[in-house]
Design a protein around this motif. Structure first.
Motif, PDB file in Angstrom:
ATOM      1  N   ALA A 172      -4.274  -4.602  11.098  1.00  0.00           N
ATOM      2  CA  ALA A 172      -5.654  -5.095  10.980  1.00  0.00           C
ATOM      3  C   ALA A 172      -6.085  -5.296   9.534  1.00  0.00           C
ATOM      4  O   ALA A 172      -6.943  -6.137   9.250  1.00  0.00           O
ATOM      5  CB  ALA A 172      -6.608  -4.136  11.687  1.00  0.00           C
ATOM      6  N   ASP A 173      -5.484  -4.542   8.607  1.00  0.00           N
ATOM      7  CA  ASP A 173      -5.875  -4.676   7.197  1.00  0.00           C
ATOM      8  C   ASP A 173      -4.920  -5.573   6.414  1.00  0.00           C
ATOM      9  O   ASP A 173      -4.966  -5.621   5.188  1.00  0.00           O
ATOM     10  CB  ASP A 173      -5.952  -3.299   6.537  1.00  0.00           C
ATOM     11  N   HIS A 174      -4.076  -6.331   7.095  1.00  0.00           N
ATOM     12  CA  HIS A 174      -3.109  -7.213   6.435  1.00  0.00           C
ATOM     13  C   HIS A 174      -3.823  -8.454   5.902  1.00  0.00           C
ATOM     14  O   HIS A 174      -4.824  -8.904   6.470  1.00  0.00           O
ATOM     15  CB  HIS A 174      -2.013  -7.603   7.423  1.00  0.00           C
ATOM     16  N   ARG A 175      -3.301  -9.014   4.837  1.00  0.00           N
ATOM     17  CA  ARG A 175      -3.923 -10.195   4.228  1.00  0.00           C
ATOM     18  C   ARG A 175      -4.000 -11.378   5.185  1.00  0.00           C
ATOM     19  O   ARG A 175      -4.911 -12.215   5.104  1.00  0.00           O
ATOM     20  CB  ARG A 175      -3.138 -10.600   2.961  1.00  0.00           C
ATOM     21  N   ALA A 234       0.873  -1.556  14.053  1.00  0.00           N
ATOM     22  CA  ALA A 234      -0.423  -0.892  13.855  1.00  0.00           C
ATOM     23  C   ALA A 234      -0.338   0.159  12.763  1.00  0.00           C
ATOM     24  O   ALA A 234      -1.323   0.399  12.038  1.00  0.00           O
ATOM     25  CB  ALA A 234      -0.885  -0.255  15.167  1.00  0.00           C
ATOM     26  N   GLY A 235       0.835   0.769  12.627  1.00  0.00           N
ATOM     27  CA  GLY A 235       1.019   1.788  11.601  1.00  0.00           C
ATOM     28  C   GLY A 235       1.250   1.229  10.220  1.00  0.00           C
ATOM     29  O   GLY A 235       1.436   1.991   9.260  1.00  0.00           O
ATOM     30  N   GLY A 236       1.246  -0.088  10.096  1.00  0.00           N
ATOM     31  CA  GLY A 236       1.392  -0.716   8.784  1.00  0.00           C
ATOM     32  C   GLY A 236       2.817  -0.780   8.275  1.00  0.00           C
ATOM     33  O   GLY A 236       3.050  -0.965   7.075  1.00  0.00           O
ATOM     34  N   LEU A 237       3.801  -0.662   9.178  1.00  0.00           N
ATOM     35  CA  LEU A 237       5.204  -0.654   8.750  1.00  0.00           C
ATOM     36  C   LEU A 237       5.814  -2.039   8.667  1.00  0.00           C
ATOM     37  O   LEU A 237       6.983  -2.178   8.303  1.00  0.00           O
ATOM     38  CB  LEU A 237       6.028   0.226   9.695  1.00  0.00           C
ATOM     39  N   GLY A 238       5.058  -3.070   9.003  1.00  0.00           N
ATOM     40  CA  GLY A 238       5.578  -4.427   8.914  1.00  0.00           C
ATOM     41  C   GLY A 238       4.823  -5.356   9.845  1.00  0.00           C
ATOM     42  O   GLY A 238       3.820  -4.980  10.464  1.00  0.00           O
ATOM     43  N   ILE A 239       5.318  -6.611   9.913  1.00  0.00           N
ATOM     44  CA  ILE A 239       4.718  -7.603  10.810  1.00  0.00           C
ATOM     45  C   ILE A 239       5.752  -7.933  11.887  1.00  0.00           C
ATOM     46  O   ILE A 239       6.934  -7.594  11.773  1.00  0.00           O
ATOM     47  CB  ILE A 239       4.285  -8.869  10.046  1.00  0.00           C
ATOM     48  N   ALA A 240       5.299  -8.615  12.935  1.00  0.00           N
ATOM     49  CA  ALA A 240       6.225  -8.994  14.009  1.00  0.00           C
ATOM     50  C   ALA A 240       5.884 -10.378  14.510  1.00  0.00           C
ATOM     51  O   ALA A 240       4.717 -10.783  14.525  1.00  0.00           O
ATOM     52  CB  ALA A 240       6.158  -7.988  15.158  1.00  0.00           C
ATOM     53  N   VAL A 241       6.914 -11.110  14.896  1.00  0.00           N
ATOM     54  CA  VAL A 241       6.749 -12.400  15.564  1.00  0.00           C
ATOM     55  C   VAL A 241       7.305 -12.222  16.964  1.00  0.00           C
ATOM     56  O   VAL A 241       8.452 -11.807  17.140  1.00  0.00           O
ATOM     57  CB  VAL A 241       7.483 -13.518  14.803  1.00  0.00           C
TER      58      VAL A 241
END
Length: 300
Positions: A172-175, A234-241
């Motif tokens: 949620a806090d990703h650019r 959600a834990g901020g460990l990366g993004i997913a497609v």
């Protein structure tokens, strides 16, 4: 003693009249009387007391009536069951699901089968990748499969359920969480969370989309399933497609965004081509009608 004797006996017991019973049975009264006398002789006990004015059951007849009705009801139930099996309307169908397609499609499958084929039970085999499902169809462990094509081999038939676009899941806090439009090129420097399975059709589609955008994804973490994958996002460990149907699994801390130039993945209903089971054919007819393409559901 034959079943016809029990039917003759119950007809007389129900009507307490040989003439009326003979009419119900569409036979001559003398023939019916002879059959009842044969039954009494075989059992060694009178079943009726007969006078010129009435016919009544003896105690032995009253006992036999209850037993005869139970036997005849069981036979009728058996006949109906055999006919329903032959018509593909009774039995157990085993269905495999890839990834979280059990969450997105199992409810509709179960509802459709219950509504149209109430005598059919569904046995669920969840979280199976496409190769394992194809093997299950071939060796008889599965009757049907909800999988991600391609299916290996020419002996598996497919009915496409939907073609899903790939979407982006970010913390949620990703650019990129506030960007109205995101492209694959925007993910060039991101750390990816992917599915752990080496045969994942979704992973392959993501790789192709990244390569088409001019880069290879940097995989920082792997997850066994979509729920864990989204938890890592959600834990901020990366993004997913992942497929657009992931939106059906909302999770606090995860934002989904459309990807303007990502690829797609297909979801299909599969079965063994030479499976001539009436049950499988009946379930297929129901599901092909019930599972018309709808907006987006997930698997890996």
């Amino acid at each position: 003693m034959e079943l016809r004797h029990l039917r003759y006996f119950t007809a007389v017991a129900d009507t307490c009249h040989f003439g009326k019973a003979a009419e119900r049975l569409h036979m001559a009264q003398p023939a019916l009387s002879h059959a009842i006398r044969q039954l009494e002789a075989e059992l060694g006990a009178p079943l009726f007391t007969r006078t010129t004015r009435q016919v009544r059951l003896t105690p032995a007849g009253e006992f036999l009536l209850g037993e005869a009705q139970r036997v005849l009801d069981t036979v009728e139930d058996s006949v109906r069951g055999v006919r329903r099996i032959a018509d593909g309307r009774l039995g157990l169908v085993r269905v495999g699901f890839t990834g979280t397609s059990a969450f997105s499609h199992l409810p509709r499958i179960a509802r459709a089968v219950k509504r149209d084929l109430p005598g059919v039970a569904v046995e669920v085999h969840a979280d199976l990748l496409t190769p394992a499902q194809c093997d299950g169809l071939r060796n008889g462990d599965l009757d049907l499969a909800v999988l991600r094509p391609p299916a290996r081999g020419e002996d598996i038939d497919l009915h496409t359920l939907e073609v899903e676009p790939l979407i982006l899941a970010v913390p949620a806090d990703h650019r990129l969480a506030v960007e109205p439009v995101v492209s694959m090129a925007d993910l060039r420097t991101e750390g990816f969370i992917s599915y752990a399975a080496k045969d994942s059709v979704v992973n392959d589609a993501v790789m192709r989309s990244c390569q088409a955008a001019g880069f290879s994804p940097h995989r920082e973490h792997e997850a066994a399933g979509t729920a864990v994958l989204l938890a890592l996002v959600a834990g901020g460990l990366g993004i997913a497609v992942l497929p657009a149907s992931a939106r059906a699994l909302p999770l606090a801390g995860v934002v989904f965004r459309d990807l303007a130039d990502a690829g797609t993945v297909e979801l299909a209903l599969a079965w063994r081509r030479d499976n001539d089971s009436p049950l499988v054919r009946s379930v297929l007819e129901v599901l092909e009608a019930a599972l018309a393409p709808q907006p987006h559901e997930v698997s890996r």
